[in-house]
Each structure stands twice: as structure tokens, then as C-alpha cells.
Design a protein around this motif. Structure first.
Motif, mmCIF file in Angstrom:
data_model
loop_
_atom_site.group_PDB
_atom_site.id
_atom_site.type_symbol
_atom_site.label_atom_id
_atom_site.label_comp_id
_atom_site.label_asym_id
_atom_site.label_seq_id
_atom_site.Cartn_x
_atom_site.Cartn_y
_atom_site.Cartn_z
ATOM 1 N N HIS A 143 1.007 -1.179 -0.163
ATOM 2 C CA HIS A 143 -0.023 0.105 0.112
ATOM 3 C C HIS A 143 1.035 1.229 -0.024
ATOM 4 C CE1 HIS A 143 -3.841 2.312 0.883
ATOM 5 N NE2 HIS A 143 -2.736 2.984 1.728
ATOM 6 N N PRO A 144 0.725 1.936 -1.089
ATOM 7 C CA PRO A 144 0.203 1.744 -2.355
ATOM 8 C C PRO A 144 1.067 0.283 -2.826
ATOM 9 C CG PRO A 144 1.070 4.050 -2.315
ATOM 10 C CD PRO A 144 1.598 3.049 -1.108
ATOM 11 N N THR A 145 0.192 -0.091 -3.734
ATOM 12 C CA THR A 145 0.607 -1.282 -4.589
ATOM 13 C C THR A 145 1.791 -0.913 -5.661
ATOM 14 O OG1 THR A 145 -0.730 -1.184 -6.454
ATOM 15 C CG2 THR A 145 -1.755 -2.230 -4.786
ATOM 16 N N GLU A 146 2.347 -1.771 -6.100
ATOM 17 C CA GLU A 146 3.163 -1.888 -7.135
ATOM 18 C C GLU A 146 2.844 -0.989 -8.370
ATOM 19 O OE1 GLU A 146 2.618 -4.596 -5.581
ATOM 20 O OE2 GLU A 146 4.341 -4.753 -4.357
ATOM 21 N N ASN A 147 1.429 -0.860 -8.577
ATOM 22 C CA ASN A 147 0.616 -0.072 -9.594
ATOM 23 C C ASN A 147 0.243 0.997 -9.175
ATOM 24 O OD1 ASN A 147 1.361 -2.528 -11.150
ATOM 25 N ND2 ASN A 147 -0.706 -3.413 -10.353
ATOM 26 N N GLY A 148 0.686 1.504 -7.949
ATOM 27 C CA GLY A 148 0.236 2.868 -7.582
ATOM 28 C C GLY A 148 -1.138 2.788 -7.144
ATOM 29 N N THR A 149 -1.849 1.894 -6.829
ATOM 30 C CA THR A 149 -3.211 1.978 -6.374
ATOM 31 C C THR A 149 -3.199 1.918 -4.897
ATOM 32 O OG1 THR A 149 -3.208 -0.351 -6.806
ATOM 33 C CG2 THR A 149 -4.211 0.854 -8.696
ATOM 34 N N ILE A 150 -4.285 2.169 -4.416
ATOM 35 C CA ILE A 150 -4.463 2.373 -2.840
ATOM 36 C C ILE A 150 -5.659 1.399 -2.242
ATOM 37 C CG2 ILE A 150 -3.116 4.305 -2.475
ATOM 38 C CD1 ILE A 150 -5.672 5.607 -2.065
ATOM 39 N N TYR A 151 -5.742 0.944 -1.254
ATOM 40 C CA TYR A 151 -6.842 0.279 -0.536
ATOM 41 C C TYR A 151 -7.630 1.429 0.186
ATOM 42 C CZ TYR A 151 -4.728 -4.273 -1.176
ATOM 43 O OH TYR A 151 -4.256 -5.373 -1.657
ATOM 44 N N SER A 152 -8.992 1.367 -0.135
ATOM 45 C CA SER A 152 -9.886 2.060 0.793
ATOM 46 C C SER A 152 -9.814 1.719 2.289
ATOM 47 C CB SER A 152 -11.404 2.281 0.184
ATOM 48 O OG SER A 152 -11.767 0.936 0.282
ATOM 49 N N LYS A 153 -10.332 2.527 3.097
ATOM 50 C CA LYS A 153 -10.548 2.268 4.613
ATOM 51 C C LYS A 153 -11.460 0.685 4.371
ATOM 52 C CE LYS A 153 -11.281 5.081 7.823
ATOM 53 N NZ LYS A 153 -11.789 5.741 9.150
ATOM 54 N N SER A 154 -12.557 0.689 3.805
ATOM 55 C CA SER A 154 -13.627 -0.252 3.800
ATOM 56 C C SER A 154 -12.781 -1.633 3.206
ATOM 57 C CB SER A 154 -14.834 -0.065 3.224
ATOM 58 O OG SER A 154 -14.413 0.100 1.715
ATOM 59 N N GLU A 155 -12.110 -1.469 2.321
ATOM 60 C CA GLU A 155 -11.353 -2.740 1.658
ATOM 61 C C GLU A 155 -10.428 -3.035 2.547
ATOM 62 O OE1 GLU A 155 -11.470 -1.731 -3.116
ATOM 63 O OE2 GLU A 155 -9.896 -0.916 -1.847
ATOM 64 N N LEU A 156 -9.751 -2.418 3.236
ATOM 65 C CA LEU A 156 -8.976 -3.097 4.342
ATOM 66 C C LEU A 156 -9.309 -3.504 5.542
ATOM 67 C CD1 LEU A 156 -5.721 -3.335 4.622
ATOM 68 C CD2 LEU A 156 -5.580 -1.277 5.704
#
Lengths: 351, 351, 351, 351
Positions: A143-156
Motif C-alpha cells: 500500500h500503495p501497490t506496485e501499480n500505484g493503487t491504494i486500498y480504501s478503509k473499507s477494503e482494508l
């Protein structure tokens, strides 16, 4: 050549160098037992809002992932990770070298979902021959991932819930954590991460430090003897103070967040420039890494003045590439780049 | 319950037990340095038509794969294998436990193709950051595969050619080798395998022995100090003669081939019975493992009298299962099964 | 040549071969889940007087030691053992190959003392830099030792007490356990061993079986997932029944003890013959291994008819050698040997 | 408190900090592929007088030893080392964690002798059961040793000769190499070391750098794929330039030697002060570590003002301790210490 190829092209934030200079003649105990490390630990515990977290300082990311994972797993267990995860792809088999398989899950954007973990876990235990297969022993995310994306609070939160139900420690690789926290749409704080993960690390190398990663162990069961592991895996720096001083500087007054915001701001300018020109992106990244899909002629043109990373061929005429910003990215360089993007012209242009 | 669930449900061919009885009071040297092992080695070298091959006897398949692979690879190298390969799935991470990643290739039927290996190899070396990734160090195949399928001579020749061009030793897991050699359409002899592979093993456990696998090392560069590796990985049996006596018996006059043919013949009878009834198969296997796709009601019906293995759900109402025959399968049991298949009736029937 | 060089020169006790023959056509489940294994487990639990012990069957000693130790230790921990211990010397670094150091203690006779363990443990924890050193994680002993010596009940009780105080599991390598239990002066029963150790194994290979070792796990904390470890380390025999049948035979009516007593009786005859002739012994062994110190001329003379193992040079003219007996040693061979010892003559003779 | 407890109590030589400051905004490639690393490599090759040596930069000593040794050995091989060697004692089993045993030789002063290596090598190969034991695969020495002692040119030549005869690569741990080269009686140059060893490293952490060790691979056979190993073992620093800049500074004009001489000079002053007072030394060290044997009252007295390391109890009333100097030791501190030593008085005093 102006370099956007990665987020470790310069040295360190000047305040860090100043502090190294000021403290240079201090005599301290070795191996992280000095006062700077103690102060840095206190700042980080406070930032995480966890009074009794264990905080350790290591040198680099591969070493940190290896040390954490080797410390947790028994020999027959493996680490669940996205197939694009750093431990799965870009650490020369460092995890396997400690005896453990990386159990990969498919991922489009570098993230994994709670239900994927649950399915993988159930699939293992429902198989009559499970002892013939590697047992899932922890879950690793970036987090962020290797692709630049992030988890939202609800996803985490969902991931964390499934992990706790399954008894799988949740490990977060925060090599670029600052840039995730600084992302415009992020609703995840450091305290949230500390609440939802069992172990994570706060990356310094890519966020203002010369080098260094701060491991935060939240789960009491995973704290025991961790310093032995650091030593064995080569991460116990003789002059541990160097790490303490850097994280002290980054966390004493919010420098870590400030410089992270700068990097994200610069990245968004580049993103908008490409988007305005009509280009699409390989991943929808709100952080410091941007992955535009560009016609090969554009690559050639921009490549004269700027360095960036090849990511993957998209089709015969287009390529996804990576532009990184960082704490050290100069606004004048970004202005130059965005102007050059704006000025792009050619046959390839969608009319 | 008549068992078709796997190919190790009985003890050993009676001639092997007789020989163990006859030789029981002989006093021999330990650790495979006895005369029975020497004779068995000579028979196997002759069967492979390679005078100077090194032949070693180990106890089981996982151990054998681990020992071979650990002996060959340097720490940063991995083994290319089908994603369904035994080392990739069913050895509890034994390869990873020796420090090496299994680099998997997609496969529909358990086999991998020469061009897949070439692509994987090129992809590694063409990547600018190759030292951040596990280097392909050898190629592992199973023959027959875990899905019962076999390589043709031309397929193995192509694989072998690519491996040699790339400098990748080709390793063949022959846990069920006899059944592959005995397959009706097979044009691959043991001598072909010895010519085209660098190391392979001839499975005894599933083909008439109580236990035991005979490793044949063809490539001189891979012979050095192999006995140390066997010892370290727990495969150097104190009473090594037990392995020698078994392989001596299997190879002195063709018993290995004879009993392999029997198993395949039995498997073909089962196959035909299912096929005649209109069932299809998950894999097109000419060997001792058959994978019919059956309506769940049929499974229930047959399950009253016969054991077989669950393979995978195909849809809501159908399941692929595995029926195995072996050197020990009784024709009367197969006749009973085929009669019961023939007699199957029900709503599920395709009119 | 009559062989006294080791205790694995013949096959198996004839009752074991008979049982393998009788059961050969039975169809059973694989991997130790059959009824013979279940019966053998029950017999062994009863013999150990521990109802809820976990009992597992593995193939050989090196594999068994490796599997037990790898299952227990975390990466920074090592196994305390006598410097003469099998794991320290004669397993080609199998323990190190799983990542763990063997922490050796000096020993004159193969045994270690409670106070040595305590000192080693305290030395580790009292050192200010303990995390720079391997942490003691368990204690390994052999009984009988590699030198034929045995622990008394009080010695084992003291060792066990110290181990429990230090939180170090006590592991007993019983490759020759039968011969230890059968030693004339032994006051240790199998139940004592089960009471005092955390994990131990009952050797079959050297005590009547073709091969096989029965691991008994007493300590509940060490039971979890052990079958995964067996599989990964190559010890999960497909035809696990072979091990079950052998241990069932050895333990259903006391055969294991009976044949162990025979071996010790034969060894004592040899011992007395050497002693009566005035020879001394390298170790004071009450078990099946005897280590007379002999003039080199005597070795030459006896070597014409008998094989035995070189142990070590004692001085220019004398050598310690090893004579082994076993369950299979023939009394007529021992009579021949003792007569030949009695008849020895020469210049070397102490007048 | 003035610290003499080790040689890493301060930061770095000020010229190094200056250079880090000057170069901080330069944009460079990552992972050691930048121009500073290239320059540093060239300086080091020249200093070693070996044009085609491979030079790599790693972060710390444990990591460097582990990476070198894991790169060279096959799984059944071990590293011969003094029982006091850093890899044998103070790396938390890092070598074992890569699967290899450390084969220790007795040593009084930290050094090993050519004949010891020869004997160990012969002992292995003359043993009939050698494949049951770990095969010697390389020889590891430290220079200076952990006890401050150094090899003479003739000693190293003999060691090197034996190693080459036995086919054992000779590896030299130079964590404190500068202090060895600067020792008054040393007749060994860097070029000698390069000529006589197969791989060695030049320590930076303890000799003026913030951190960093420069590995020099002389033997062509050992060069292949070393960067993969560095990456896997966590030593491939993203901002590799940091290491390049430091070694560039240390080697461009002899700074490394100059500061090493300073440390040795300071150590000799301390040595003389203790010697003049009649104290003896645990080891006869001509380098930056001094090991006086002191009455416990003296320790108490000096301990009020100075920190030093406990080494070992010599008898009830005396203790060997370690005083370290380094590139950063202030002459005023040494003057203060030597004055205090001179002024020591007490009952313990030998009249």
C-alpha cells in the motif's frame, strides 16, 4: 536527462542531511540502541496511535519483507500475495530463499480482495490432501501497490476481518506508504493501518530518507525475538543511529506527510497533462506512480529529454510506461514535462 | 470397496517380495554400495543405452525431485514447471524449502511446450531488471504428467533442443514412467528419454515396487557429489540393498514393462466403458490414470462399490474424477467396474 | 567375511517379511492413513503409557531428526547437541540445510549433562549481545549414543528438569532405542522416556525392521501440522502401510524388546571375550556397539574373517574399532569370533 | 562517558558527509549502476592492482559474508573458519540460515594456519563415509581477526597455497581491513591480498564510512550472477550511489589509509599506557582493538569515565576487556585516557 524513472533518483531531504551532519560526532551505542532510535520509535508509536507497538529500523525493502515473513511462518507455510506483489516478482526469490512459497492471487491492479483470501484459505483446508500443499500462513499486501493503487478503509477493514477470522497475520508493505497516505481520495490514516494490520512498515528510502524502513509490529504474538531475525537477515545496522536520526527527522513534525503530499501533487499534474491530451492509463493510480499508455512515437519524443520506465507493451503501437515523482521532484521539471506533453503533435493523434 | 483411487493401494509385485525373502539373510554393505545395487545399476544403464550414466536409488518422489533440483540450482535460480507440476502443487513447498522458486507455466493438460520455455527464458533475460527476478535454472517435466498425458518423441525433442540452447538442464519426473512407456501411442523409449534429458527418474513406488525411485544422471556436469545431496535430503537408505533388489527384479528381464502394460490395458478397458456410455474426459490420457467427467448421480452410484479420487467440479451437476489402475489391478475388478458402468441408468442420461 | 561392521547388514526379522507377504494384496489408503498404521500407533501409545501421544512413521534417521528439529525451531534458533551427536557429524549438514545451527557441547562418551545445558543456556542469555548469536531452541540427545553409552534414569530426569526450566524441548534420537532399553544396567523404560522427553523416536531400521522410525510427540505444543513437515521433508511414504505393518509386528507382542535383548546378549559375549584377553575399550558401552582398542596386528588378524568399523587411531600401534551386533546376529558367528579372540597370540601380547 | 567500546560509535568522516551533501540533488540510476559507483570501482581496482576484478557494494558485514558464501557453496558444502570467526559466532546463524555449516578450527588468536586447513581437508576426504559429512567448500578468514591480530604475508601465502591445492576458495573478511593494512608490522598490501585471496571485502562501516562494504571478486569462476545474490540477500541498495560516493571518497586520494593509520596510532598509545603500567594483554594486537587484562577494580575505576567492552573473565579478580579506536577517535580523548591509566593506583598493584 530529467529522471522520472523511479522514486529513488536523488539523495535525501536536506533536513536529514543536516541532522546527520549535526549529530555526526555524537558517540552512541550501536545496533539501534541509541537515543535517536528511541525518539524515532516514540514519534512513530504516536503517529500510529499504538503505545506498545514494537518499532524496528531496517535498511531496505527486500530485506524488510524477508525478515518479517521469515519471522512469522513455520516451514510448511507460505505467504498469500497478489501475483504482482513485490515479494512475488521483484525480490529474486528472497522469500523462497528463506524456505517459503509465495501463494499468488490474480490481480488486475495490484490489490487483492478479502473474498480472494477467504477462497484461497477455504480451498486449502477443504482439500483432503492439504498436507501435501503449502499452508497459507499470512497475507501480504502493498500500500500503495506496485501499480500505484491504494486500498480504501473499507477494503482494508474487510481484508483485516477475513485475515483475523482465518488466523492469518496481515502484513503491509509500505515502501511507498507516505504517497498512499497523501493520495487525495485516501480515507486511510496511519492509525487505521496500525489498527487493521499485524505488522507493517513505513518506507523511508522512497520518501525522503537516504535509506531505511521502519517496521511496526502491532500483534504481540509476532514481537518475540524479532531483533535476532533482523541480525540474521543482515538488517541490524552497526550505526543504527543513522536510521533513528532519519526517522526522527521525518516524524518529529510531520515532514514525512508534507513531502509525500508534494510528490502526489506533482504526480497529479503529470497525470492531468496526459489525460488532457487524451491518453489513457494502465492503472488508475492516485499516488506518485503514473502509468500512461502512450504511442511509441510519443515515447520516443519524450525519451529525448526525460527518463521513465518501460512497463509493458499494450499493442503493436502503444506501450504502458511509468513516470514517478517523489519528495525530491522539482516543480520546474514537472512544468517542463507538462508543457512538452501539451505540445505533443503527430500522426498518431486521435482526431 | 474396490479401490481405484490411486496407484499405490497394494504392496509390491510378488516376485519382489520373493527376492526380499531370498536375500534377507545376506550380509551386505550399507548405503547402496552392495552388489544388488550394482546389478540394478547395470540393468538400468543397459535399458537406457547409456554406459556411463550415474544411477542412484532414493525412497520417494518428493525427496527425489527435491534432491535433484537442490543439487543443480544456484541460490538465485528457479525451476520452470507446468503450473500443475507435482513440484508446484503437491510437495508442500519442498522445493521452496531448499530455497528455490518454482516458475510456473500455464498448462491445460499437464504438459509444457518448447516455445513456452523459450519465451520464459527470453522474457527473463530481456528484462532490464533481471537480477531482481529469479533466474530460470532448469526445466522440470513429468512423464506421464499428473494428468495422465504423455509427450511424443517430437515434443520431447523440441523441448530438449530449446533447453540445450538455453543452457537449462531438462529434468524428467518419471514417478509413473512405466505407464508412459507402455501407452499405446507412445513413440518414446527409455533410450530416447536418456538421450533427451539431463536427469530423470524411473518410478518404482507406483510401478511394482514397495517403494523406490531410480535416478539416472546423464549429463556429466550434474553428477558430482550427488550422494552427499541424497544423504543430506534423507534419501540414503541404510539398507540400500532393499532398493537395489527391487530394481534388479524389475529390470533383469523386463518385469517393469510387463506390469506397466498390464496397468495400461486395464485403464483402457475402463476408458472404453465410460466412452461407450457417452461420457467425456477431462484429459485425453493414454496411461493408467483416467479422468472421466461424470454426473454426480453416477458418482454416487459407483461410489457405493468403488473408490476413486475427486478431481474437480466441472459444473453444478458434473465432476471430473480420477480412476487409477496399476501393476496390481485385478482384471476381475475391472470387469466388475465396466459391467457396472455399462448398466448405469438414470435421469441424467443424454437421450 | 562375517560382518560386524554395523547394525544394518541384513534385511528384516522374518515375521516382518511374513506380514508384508500376508498383507500384500490388501488395498489400503495411502500416506499412513490405513489400519495397520492405526494399530501400530495404538500399540506404541500403550508401550509409552501415553494415551494421547501423536505417533508418526518416517523412513530413516537423518530425515526424522531433520523433520523434528525443523518443525520446532524458529529461524534464529539452534539445537544443542553433543559434539559427537549424529546431527552434528554424520548427516551431511541436514540440520543446517533447514537453516539451523547445531550448538555443540563437549562430550567424552556421547552423553551431555544437565549442567552443561544450563551453562550454555545461561551463557547465551547473560551475553549482552545475545541477539548476535544463535539462540538455543531445543536439546537433542541420542539414546543409546553414537558411542553405545546410555543415560540412567536420574541423568535423564536431571536433563529433563533443566530443559523444562529453560523452556527447551528435549528431543531423543532413538535410532537404536531397543538396544538401550535392553541394556543390562538400564533403569530407563519407554514410559520413562515418554515422561521425560518432548519428542523422541523409536528406531526400526536398526532393530528388526526393513526400515522405518516411529516418532512419538508427547508435548502438545509440538504436535501441530507435523504431517506437513513430514511431507515436505520427503518422509510421507505413499505406501505408509509398510511402516505401519512393521511397527505393528514389532510392538504387538514384544518382538521389539525380545530381539533387542538378543543383540545385547551377543554384544556382551564379544565384550567379555575382548576383556578377558586384556583389551580395554574406548567407551564403556552396555549396548550393541562395542569399541575395543586393539593392536594393529590383531586388527589385521581378525580382519581376515570379520568386518568391523575403524573408529579412531589411539596411538601408533593401537586402534579403536567398532563391532556391532543386531537383532539378526547369529550366535554361531559370535561363537566363532569369541573363539578366534581367545586364540589370539603375538608379540604385541602384554606378558 | 567517552566511548571506546567499539569502532562504530560516530557517524562518518566529514569529507564523506560533504560529498553526500554536494551530490544530493544529482539524479542517478539506481542499484549501483551510477557513475559514482563506477568511479569507486575503478579506484578500488587500481588500489588492488587487478584490472578485471569485480567490485560490488553492500551495506553491512553479516550480509556481505552471507552473500559471498551462499554464492559459492553447493548445498552439501561448508565454510572452514576459526572457531572465533565472525560467521561462526556473531551472525545469529546467518550462514546456517542459507543452508551451510561453519566448520570450525581451534584458534588461540583468531587466526588459522595453512596446516590446519590441510588437515581438515584431508580428514574429510580420507574418511570412508565422507558423504555423510559436510564437505569443506571454502576457507574464511578475517583480517584483522576479531581479536585484532593480523596475518603476515608469508602466513597468507601459505594459506593461499593450501587453499589452491585443495580447490578451496579463500575468502577474506575485511570489515576492519584498513586497520590491518595500517598496522606497524604489517607486510601485507591490498595488492597482496588481491593476489592471494579469491574474494575479499574492504570494510567501510568501521573505517570512515556511514556504512558499506566493498566486495572484490578476483577469481573469475566466482563472478557469475553475483548481483542476483546481492539482491536476494537484501544488499542491493536502491540508492546504490550512497555506497559509490563513500568509497569514491575513501579511495580517490588515500583517505582510507590515512584515517586507518590514525586509528592504529591512537590504539598504540593506549596499548603503551597499559603496558607501561605492567598490564598484560589477552591478544597481541597491532591494530585498532586492544585487549588488556585488568583487575576488576581498575575496570570499575576506568568505567566511570570510559566505556569499553567486556571480553572474558580471566580469573576471579581479572577480566579481559576491549578498547577500540577508530578513524574518529579524538587524540584529546586518548590523552585523557592514557593520563588516567598512568594515574591508576590501588591495592591490586603489583609491587
Amino acid at each position: 536527462m530529467i529522471r522520472f524513472e523511479n522514486d529513488y533518483t536523488e539523495g535525501a531531504h536536506k533536513r536529514i542531511l543536516e541532522r546527520l551532519w549535526e549529530t555526526n560526532e555524537e558517540q552512541t551505542a550501536g545496533y539501534g540502541m541509541d537515543e535517536h532510535c528511541e525518539k524515532a520509535r516514540a514519534y512513530i508509536r504516536k503517529a500510529c496511535d499504538v503505545e506498545n507497538a514494537d518499532v524496528h529500523f531496517l535498511v531496505g525493502g527486500t530485506q524488510t519483507n524477508t525478515t518479517i515473513i521469515a519471522s512469522i511462518l513455520r516451514p510448511h507455510q507460505g505467504a498469500i500475495a497478489a501475483m504482482t506483489g513485490h515479494i512475488a516478482v521483484h525480490e529474486t526469490g528472497a522469500i523462497e530463499a528463506t524456505g517459503h512459497k509465495v501463494l499468488t492471487l490474480p490481480s488486475d491492479d495490484g490489490k487483492i480482495k478479502a473474498e480472494q483470501v477467504k477462497e484461497r484459505f477455504d480451498a486449502h483446508w477443504n482439500d483432503g490432501t492439504h498436507e501435501h500443499m503449502v499452508q497459507p500462513g499470512l497475507v501480504y499486501i502493498s500500500h500503495p501497490t506496485e501499480n500505484g493503487t491504494i486500498y480504501s478503509k473499507s477494503e482494508l477493514e474487510e481484508l483485516s476481518k477475513v485475515c483475523r477470522e482465518c488466523g492469518l497475520p496481515l502484513i503491509l508493505d509500505g515502501a511507498r506508504l507516505g504517497y498512499g497516505l497523501a493520495a487525495k481520495d485516501s480515507d486511510l490514516s496511519l492509525a487505521d493501518i496500525a489498527r487493521l494490520c499485524d505488522v507493517f512498515y513505513i518506507g523511508g528510502t522512497k520518501v525522503g530518507a537516504l535509506f531505511g524502513e521502519a517496521v511496526v509490529i502491532i500483534n504481540d504474538d509476532l514481537k518475540k525475538d524479532f531483533r535476532y531475525l533482523i541480525k540474521q537477515k543482515g538488517g541490524l545496522l552497526a550505526k543504527g543511529r543513522l536510521l533513528g536520526i532519519q526517522f526522527e527527522t521525518l516524524f518529529e513534525d510531520g515532514l514525512y506527510y508534507e513531502i509525500s503530499h508534494h510528490a502526489v501533487e506533482m504526480a497529479m499534474m503529470i497525470r492531468e497533462a496526459f489525460a488532457e491530451k487524451g491518453f489513457s492509463f494502465r492503472y488508475d493510480s492516485p499516488t506518485n506512480q503514473q502509468f500512461p499508455i502512450l504511442p511509441d512515437e510519443v515515447l520516443k519524443e519524450l525519451g529525448k529529454k526525460y527518463s521513465f520506465s518501460f512497463w509493458e507493451k499494450v499493442d503493436d503501437a502503444h506501450t504502458a510506461v511509468r513516470f514517478c515523482t517523489s519528495w525530491s521532484t522539482k516543480k520546474e521539471h514537472v512544468d517542463m514535462l507538462t508543457a512538452d506533453i501539451k505540445a505533443l503533435q503527430g500522426d498518431w493523434w486521435p482526431e
